[in-house]
Design an enzyme around this catalytic site. Structure first.
Site, PDB file in Angstrom:
ATOM      1  CD  GLU B  67      -1.663  -2.430   1.583  1.00  0.00           C
ATOM      2  OE1 GLU B  67      -0.477  -2.618   1.942  1.00  0.00           O
ATOM      3  OE2 GLU B  67      -2.524  -3.330   1.627  1.00  0.00           O
ATOM      4  CG  PHE B 129      -9.372 -10.377  10.808  1.00  0.00           C
ATOM      5  CD1 PHE B 129      -8.114 -10.751  11.288  1.00  0.00           C
ATOM      6  CD2 PHE B 129      -9.570 -10.349   9.437  1.00  0.00           C
ATOM      7  CE1 PHE B 129      -7.094 -11.090  10.412  1.00  0.00           C
ATOM      8  CE2 PHE B 129      -8.547 -10.684   8.560  1.00  0.00           C
ATOM      9  CZ  PHE B 129      -7.303 -11.058   9.045  1.00  0.00           C
ATOM     10  CD  GLN B 130      -7.025  -7.787   7.301  1.00  0.00           C
ATOM     11  OE1 GLN B 130      -7.944  -7.615   6.502  1.00  0.00           O
ATOM     12  NE2 GLN B 130      -5.818  -8.188   6.906  1.00  0.00           N
ATOM     13  CE  LYS B 179     -16.559  -7.535   3.344  1.00  0.00           C
ATOM     14  NZ  LYS B 179     -15.847  -8.741   3.799  1.00  0.00           N
ATOM     15  CG  MET B 493      22.201  13.275   3.376  1.00  0.00           C
ATOM     16  SD  MET B 493      23.325  14.447   2.586  1.00  0.00           S
ATOM     17  CE  MET B 493      22.355  14.939   1.159  1.00  0.00           C
TER      18      MET B 493
END
Lengths: 217, 578
Positions: B67, B129-130, B179, B493
């Site tokens: 993602e 869940f999630q 959902k 750097m």
């Protein structure tokens, strides 16, 4: 007053005075907002991100339905407060934000004191003390009495110390609410604003604890 | 989804159609002009993906590998196309993986709309869940966010999301859709774009008084200096800006994100500002009499030590975001507003001038910088190649026409310093947040946003390893992205800082890399590694002429430093040439 001029064409309306002074003092930040879930966080994190303590926070509906008003008290320099207020105003759901010194506002906090009724009834001196401190009876029961005072922090604090020896049972104090001395037209402008474009209803989650109502596959 | 899709996509506002929240969302995206979505499916966003299955001909969904890659691609797309980048992710880990990209888009004012799936509304707060509280996680890194729990909210909320993301000072918006709302059927009465929110003022009202005051200051100035940022590009004000610069005859320097708003070779373009910017623009910031800042926010990497920054100068600050005025540098005249409006007003009021002598001062500093730094960086005699010579060679082949996408670190500063940009929207980099791993996915998005242009990603060996999984996205989509890895076998750097400020105590900057060409090959991407200068032109030509993507790994000097440099805590005038 150069800084005042700079900002009047936008939403920020700072208190007068120059911003050079770095000395900290109490500031009253007034914010008019939409009533939206999550906005409290969006405003609160502007302070917490900079590790600034919010000393008092009141948020409740304003006199206009669907417009909420925050009163926030912090101790900071004016320069910092000025920048904070601009960051607050930048939030999509904020209508307007102001800041004022204590001298620019009239402010009050409400305090409730619960004391045993027996003690009050027995001790005449307590009744006198309460009266001297402007306390009003809110509830009078056989077992306890609830008094209320409004005032500045010192005043509500003072009554705590007075009642402490006489069996104070419980105490609670509200956040500060402040009226701005120089607020001509506030109510009129708010009403006009709402009339021209009415606010939206807040939409809450209708489904908590109601799984059976939810659309499933 | 047995909805008659053919009746939608141009929704008739009079007749409501019963559709799912997911279909309404996709219809909304089409009306908003979305053609590309970067995303990754998962449990809580499955209804949207199910609807997407039927929209394959109208919406090009790019399956990314992570993602974070999705949102960086969305950012790259937004930066090159000028449109809103759109990203889909599922709840929980899908949503939290967006956070770095949201923070990056927030600080670099990139318009992005992220749609995240969320668990069913009745499960919110149950540690389902999630489930994560994505609204509260993303509040500090979004311009606006909102959770939808009922399908009826979708059209209006999506309209607001696009309007907020792209208007005023752009930024990322996240819409979290439970959902059930994705599945729920409702009466969809068509989609209307949003162009007004009562509590939101995208741009402040322009005050002509301040424009006049600014013009007066500019007309009186003996040594005026323009510094510009990405605001010029975000406001699509490149032409207005060029007209202002040319009429005023004032030397102009850019921030990293402002690069390319006017061509690198423009005679009044005197170079880059900031920590690794050019010598003249930094030193002369503290000698100019009027500093005209346009669409830039005085980042600390630009200003160096603030209490020694341009103290002698009167400051004119043009910005669309009132919170930026006086935030870091106190302005003498604040010109609030969209620079597309304010610049022409200003151009009209200023006198046509040539500041030849003052411009020559810049050129003198350029000469000093060429002698001390640039010449050796671009024409090295060391056995190993320098980053600068790679960029120089690339310029010679692309003639400044390519989109250059950079990651973060030494290669980024070298690329920004030396790359030539003829066109606007050509420099895509993570400026404010400094997100290593940005370049590869951003380059993919950049190419989708500007398919007729050559996109070259320039990445360090460290940053490449942060998001190299997106080679899979390149493989699967066949998108044409040219990748140059400037490999110095160090986190360069940080190593440079350790050398200069930590007595060469090289603490965990020695990074090993895989065989990048072999990694590319595993993804069926052509590649080549070179470590000899004589192979450089041919390798770059091969990379650019190869059809499809190509990975070119160039081994460069291990311990080269980027100069000039304004060390942290120093004033811009204390810029070091070595």
């Amino acid at each position: 007053m150069e800084n005042n001029n700079k900002v009047i064409n936008h939403k920020v309306s700072p208190a007068g005075g120059d911003l050079e002074g770095a000395s900290k003092q109490e500031f009253n930040i007034t914010v008019y907002t939409e009533n939206q879930i999550g906005l409290l966080t969006r405003i609160a994190i502007i302070f917490s991100r900079r590790k600034i303590n919010i000393e008092s926070l009141n948020t409740s509906p304003s006199e206009i339905d669907k417009i909420h008003r925050f009163n926030i008290v912090i101790t900071e320099s004016e320069e910092v407060v000025h920048k904070l207020v601009r960051q607050i105003e930048k939030q999509v759901e904020v209508l307007k934000a102001y800041y004022h010194t204590n001298a620019d506002v009239i402010w009050q906090e409400l305090a409730l004191y619960k004391v045993s009724t027996d003690v009050i009834a027995e001790k005449v001196s307590v009744e006198r003390l309460l009266r001297e401190n402007g306390a009003r009876v809110v509830v009078l029961r056989k077992d306890y009495t609830v008094f209320e005072t409004t005032g500045h922090r010192e005043e509500t604090d003072n009554l705590i110390s007075i009642l402490q020896p006489f069996g104070l049972i419980e105490f609670v104090r509200s956040a500060r609410v402040a009226i701005i001395k120089d607020s001509d037209g506030f109510n009129r402008k708010l009403r006009e604003f709402e009339r021209l474009e009415p606010g939206e209803e807040v939409i809450e989650n209708e489904y908590l604890n109601q799984g059976e109502k939810v659309f499933t596959m | 989804m047995e909805v008659a899709q053919e009746t939608l996509t141009t929704p008739a506002p009079t007749t409501a159609v019963e559709v799912s929240g997911s279909v309404a969302l996709l219809e909304a995206l089409i009306v908003e002009g979305v053609d590309t979505i970067f995303g990754y499916p998962g449990g809580a966003i499955m209804p949207i993906y199910d609807a997407l299955f039927d929209y394959n001909d109208k919406l090009n969904h790019i399956l990314v590998r992570h993602e974070q890659g999705g949102i960086h691609a969305g950012q790259g797309y937004a930066r090159t196309s000028g449109k809103v980048g759109v990203v889909f992710a599922t709840s929980g880990p899908g949503a939290t993986n967006l956070v770095t990209g949201l923070a990056d888009a927030q600080i670099d004012s990139t318009p992005v709309v992220c749609i995240t799936g969320q668990v069913f509304a009745h499960l919110l707060g149950t540690d389902a869940f999630q489930e994560t509280d994505v609204i509260n996680i993303t509040t500090p890194v979004t311009k606006w966010n909102y959770q939808v729990t009922d399908a009826n909210e979708i059209p209006e909320v999506i309209a607001k999301a696009f309007y907020i993301a792209k208007s005023g000072r752009p930024g990322p918006v996240l819409i979290d859709i439970t959902k059930n709302a994705q599945i729920q059927k409702f009466n969809f009465e068509g989609y209307t774009k949003c162009n007004h929110i009562r509590s939101y003022r995208p741009k402040p009202i322009v005050r002509t008084q301040y424009v006049q005051e600014a013009a007066a200051l500019i007309n009186q100035a003996k040594k005026p200096f323009i510094i510009w940022g990405q605001g010029v590009i975000l406001g699509t004000a490149e032409q207005e800006f060029k007209a202002f610069v040319e009429k005023s005859g004032i030397p102009a320097a850019w921030t990293v994100l402002g690069a390319g708003a006017i061509p690198t070779e423009h005679p009044l373009n005197v170079g880059m500002l900031g920590m690794h910017g050019n010598y003249g623009p930094n030193v002369l910031t503290n000698e100019c009499d009027v500093l005209i800042a346009i669409g830039m926010r005085f980042d600390d990497r630009v200003t160096g030590r603030l209490d020694k920054y341009a103290k002698q100068a009167k400051v004119v600050h043009l910005d669309i975001d009132p919170a930026e005025i006086d935030k870091n540098v106190k302005s003498t005249v604040p010109v609030w507003g969209d620079c597309k409006e304010t610049l022409p007003m200003l151009t009209k009021l200023i006198e046509e001038k040539k500041h030849t002598e003052w411009l020559n001062t810049f050129n003198e500093y350029t000469q000093k910088e060429i002698e001390a730094v640039i010449h050796d960086e671009l024409n090295p005699t060391t056995p190993e190649m320098t980053m600068g010579e790679v960029i120089k060679q690339l310029n010679e082949i692309t003639k400044g026409e390519a989109i250059i996408v950079t990651d973060v670190g030494q290669h980024q500063m070298v690329a920004c310093r030396y790359a030539k940009f003829n066109k606007t929207r050509s420099n895509v980099t993570s400026g404010g947040l400094g997100t290593m791993g940005f370049a590869l996915p951003a380059a993919i998005g950049a190419k989708f946003g500007a398919q007729d242009r050559t996109v070259v990603a320039i990445i360090g060996d460290g940053g490449f390893q942060m998001t190299l999984q997106e080679l899979g996205t390149i493989m699967q989509t066949g998108i044409d992205v040219k990748i140059i890895i400037l490999n110095n076998r160090f986190l360069g750097m940080v190593r440079q800082w350790q050398e200069l400020f930590n007595e060469r105590r090289y603490s965990f900057v020695d990074i090993q890399s895989p065989d990048f060409v072999a990694v590319a090959a595993a993804y069926r991407i052509a590649g080549k590694m070179i470590d000899d200068r004589k192979d450089l032109p041919a390798a770059l030509n091969e990379m650019l002429s190869t059809k499809g993507s190509f990975l070119l790994e160039v081994m460069v000097t291990k311990e080269n430093n980027v100069f000039p440099m304004v060390p942290q805590g120093c004033s811009v005038a204390e810029i070091r040439l070595k």
